[in-house]
Design a protein around this motif. Structure first.
Motif, PDB file in Angstrom:
ATOM      1  N   ASN A  86      44.961  40.261  57.492  1.00 17.59           N
ATOM      2  CA  ASN A  86      44.220  39.282  56.696  1.00 17.59           C
ATOM      3  C   ASN A  86      43.132  38.616  57.524  1.00 17.59           C
ATOM      4  N   GLN A  87      43.409  38.327  58.796  1.00 16.42           N
ATOM      5  CA  GLN A  87      42.396  37.717  59.652  1.00 16.42           C
ATOM      6  C   GLN A  87      41.219  38.664  59.870  1.00 16.42           C
ATOM      7  N   VAL A  88      41.493  39.957  59.998  1.00 17.11           N
ATOM      8  CA  VAL A  88      40.410  40.936  60.121  1.00 17.11           C
ATOM      9  C   VAL A  88      39.510  40.829  58.902  1.00 17.11           C
ATOM     10  N   ASP A  89      40.112  40.906  57.718  1.00 20.19           N
ATOM     11  CA  ASP A  89      39.341  40.851  56.475  1.00 20.19           C
ATOM     12  C   ASP A  89      38.597  39.527  56.334  1.00 20.19           C
ATOM     13  N   GLU A  90      39.275  38.414  56.610  1.00 20.72           N
ATOM     14  CA  GLU A  90      38.645  37.095  56.491  1.00 20.72           C
ATOM     15  C   GLU A  90      37.433  36.978  57.410  1.00 20.72           C
ATOM     16  N   LEU A  91      37.594  37.406  58.645  1.00 18.36           N
ATOM     17  CA  LEU A  91      36.521  37.285  59.624  1.00 18.36           C
ATOM     18  C   LEU A  91      35.315  38.139  59.235  1.00 18.36           C
ATOM     19  N   VAL A  92      35.555  39.399  58.888  1.00 17.35           N
ATOM     20  CA  VAL A  92      34.440  40.281  58.537  1.00 17.35           C
ATOM     21  C   VAL A  92      33.781  39.823  57.243  1.00 17.35           C
ATOM     22  N   ASN A  93      34.561  39.450  56.262  1.00 17.07           N
ATOM     23  CA  ASN A  93      33.972  38.960  55.006  1.00 17.07           C
ATOM     24  C   ASN A  93      33.147  37.700  55.246  1.00 17.07           C
ATOM     25  N   LYS A  94      33.611  36.816  56.118  1.00 15.78           N
ATOM     26  CA  LYS A  94      32.851  35.605  56.459  1.00 15.78           C
ATOM     27  C   LYS A  94      31.544  35.995  57.144  1.00 15.78           C
ATOM     28  N   ALA A  95      31.606  36.938  58.099  1.00 16.39           N
ATOM     29  CA  ALA A  95      30.395  37.401  58.787  1.00 16.39           C
ATOM     30  C   ALA A  95      29.392  37.964  57.777  1.00 16.39           C
ATOM     31  N   SER A  97      29.141  37.191  54.606  1.00  9.63           N
ATOM     32  CA  SER A  97      28.614  36.102  53.773  1.00  9.63           C
ATOM     33  C   SER A  97      27.577  35.271  54.519  1.00  9.63           C
ATOM     34  N   LEU A  98      27.601  35.318  55.854  1.00 13.50           N
ATOM     35  CA  LEU A  98      26.652  34.555  56.678  1.00 13.50           C
ATOM     36  C   LEU A  98      25.408  35.369  57.044  1.00 13.50           C
ATOM     37  N   GLY A  99      25.290  36.580  56.519  1.00 11.19           N
ATOM     38  CA  GLY A  99      24.104  37.388  56.780  1.00 11.19           C
ATOM     39  C   GLY A  99      24.335  38.575  57.691  1.00 11.19           C
ATOM     40  N   GLY A 100      25.564  38.736  58.183  1.00 15.72           N
ATOM     41  CA  GLY A 100      25.890  39.922  58.964  1.00 15.72           C
ATOM     42  C   GLY A 100      25.935  41.143  58.054  1.00 15.72           C
ATOM     43  N   LYS A 101      26.053  42.309  58.658  1.00 18.00           N
ATOM     44  CA  LYS A 101      26.117  43.559  57.900  1.00 18.00           C
ATOM     45  C   LYS A 101      27.317  44.371  58.358  1.00 18.00           C
ATOM     46  N   THR A 102      27.823  45.203  57.470  1.00 17.20           N
ATOM     47  CA  THR A 102      28.920  46.102  57.827  1.00 17.20           C
ATOM     48  C   THR A 102      28.375  47.239  58.677  1.00 17.20           C
ATOM     49  N   PHE A 103      29.108  47.624  59.720  1.00 17.05           N
ATOM     50  CA  PHE A 103      28.708  48.832  60.445  1.00 17.05           C
ATOM     51  C   PHE A 103      29.794  49.893  60.370  1.00 17.05           C
ATOM     52  N   GLN A 107      39.295  50.529  58.661  1.00 12.74           N
ATOM     53  CA  GLN A 107      40.040  51.716  59.080  1.00 12.74           C
ATOM     54  C   GLN A 107      41.501  51.336  59.274  1.00 12.74           C
ATOM     55  N   ASP A 108      42.381  51.966  58.501  1.00 12.70           N
ATOM     56  CA  ASP A 108      43.811  51.685  58.588  1.00 12.70           C
ATOM     57  C   ASP A 108      44.498  52.865  59.255  1.00 12.70           C
ATOM     58  N   HIS A 109      44.976  52.648  60.465  1.00  7.69           N
ATOM     59  CA  HIS A 109      45.670  53.691  61.216  1.00  7.69           C
ATOM     60  C   HIS A 109      47.180  53.463  61.239  1.00  7.69           C
ATOM     61  N   GLY A 110      47.679  52.694  60.290  1.00  5.58           N
ATOM     62  CA  GLY A 110      49.101  52.389  60.246  1.00  5.58           C
ATOM     63  C   GLY A 110      49.438  51.238  61.180  1.00  5.58           C
ATOM     64  N   PHE A 111      49.537  51.519  62.457  1.00  6.57           N
ATOM     65  CA  PHE A 111      49.866  50.491  63.445  1.00  6.57           C
ATOM     66  C   PHE A 111      48.654  49.631  63.819  1.00  6.57           C
ATOM     67  N   MET A 112      47.434  50.096  63.424  1.00  2.14           N
ATOM     68  CA  MET A 112      46.221  49.379  63.790  1.00  2.14           C
ATOM     69  C   MET A 112      45.259  49.355  62.603  1.00  2.14           C
ATOM     70  N   TYR A 113      44.649  48.195  62.396  1.00  5.25           N
ATOM     71  CA  TYR A 113      43.690  47.998  61.315  1.00  5.25           C
ATOM     72  C   TYR A 113      42.410  47.435  61.931  1.00  5.25           C
ATOM     73  N   ILE A 114      41.261  48.078  61.664  1.00  7.36           N
ATOM     74  CA  ILE A 114      39.994  47.725  62.307  1.00  7.36           C
ATOM     75  C   ILE A 114      38.896  47.647  61.244  1.00  7.36           C
ATOM     76  N   TRP A 115      37.988  46.700  61.440  1.00  2.00           N
ATOM     77  CA  TRP A 115      36.806  46.609  60.586  1.00  2.00           C
ATOM     78  C   TRP A 115      35.690  46.007  61.423  1.00  2.00           C
ATOM     79  N   GLY A 116      34.485  46.548  61.308  1.00  6.07           N
ATOM     80  CA  GLY A 116      33.381  46.102  62.136  1.00  6.07           C
ATOM     81  C   GLY A 116      32.219  45.530  61.352  1.00  6.07           C
ATOM     82  N   PHE A 117      31.468  44.635  62.018  1.00  6.66           N
ATOM     83  CA  PHE A 117      30.273  44.045  61.428  1.00  6.66           C
ATOM     84  C   PHE A 117      29.172  43.934  62.475  1.00  6.66           C
TER      85      PHE A 117
END
Length: 138
Positions: A86-95, A97-103, A107-117
């Motif tokens: 949830n913190q991953v999603d919250e942080l990236v979604n906040k970024a 909303s502030l003008g950042g972009k998704t890069f 990515q859900d690898h089971g034991f690891m969840y990653i998202w970039g901006f």
């Protein structure tokens, strides 16, 4: 004897220090005013990791190399871990909303969840959650 560093300072150039400072404050990062002025803000990533965001002119004073165009190239991906998916999603979604972009897409690898901006200047950041208990079971 293994070498261990005490602190890590990530130096990044930005177009507008004030806008970038606002961006990172809104993401929830504090800054250290002791190492900040109109040309630079020291963003506290963790107890021992800091991002020194500075205007291009000041940044260029630290290197003789060309400063890359972050709209067409990347110099590094800055990855950090958080406490939950949830913190991953919250942080990236906040970024975003502030003008950042998704890069990257999430990515859900089971034991690891990653998202970039991308931040306002195109620097790449990646938030990751790693479930260490699931990792230990594999």
């Amino acid at each position: 004897m293994a070498f261990k560093t005490k602190n890590i300072f990530i130096n990044l150039f930005v177009k507008d220090v004030s806008k970038s400072t606002h961006f990172f404050k809104e993401l929830g990062f504090e800054h250290n005013p002791q190492f900040s002025d109109e040309t630079t803000t020291c963003v506290i990533i963790s107890d021992n990791i800091f991002a020194m965001i500075m205007n291009e002119e000041k940044f260029k004073g630290f290197t003789k190399k060309e400063v890359p165009d972050t709209t067409t190239s990347s110099e590094v991906i800055l990855s950090f871990s958080v406490d939950s998916r949830n913190q991953v999603d919250e942080l990236v979604n906040k970024a975003l909303s502030l003008g950042g972009k998704t890069f990257t897409e999430p990515q859900d690898h089971g034991f690891m969840y990653i998202w970039g901006f991308q931040d306002l200047d195109g620097h790449l950041w990646e938030a990751a959650y790693m479930d260490e208990s699931a990792l230990n079971q594999e």
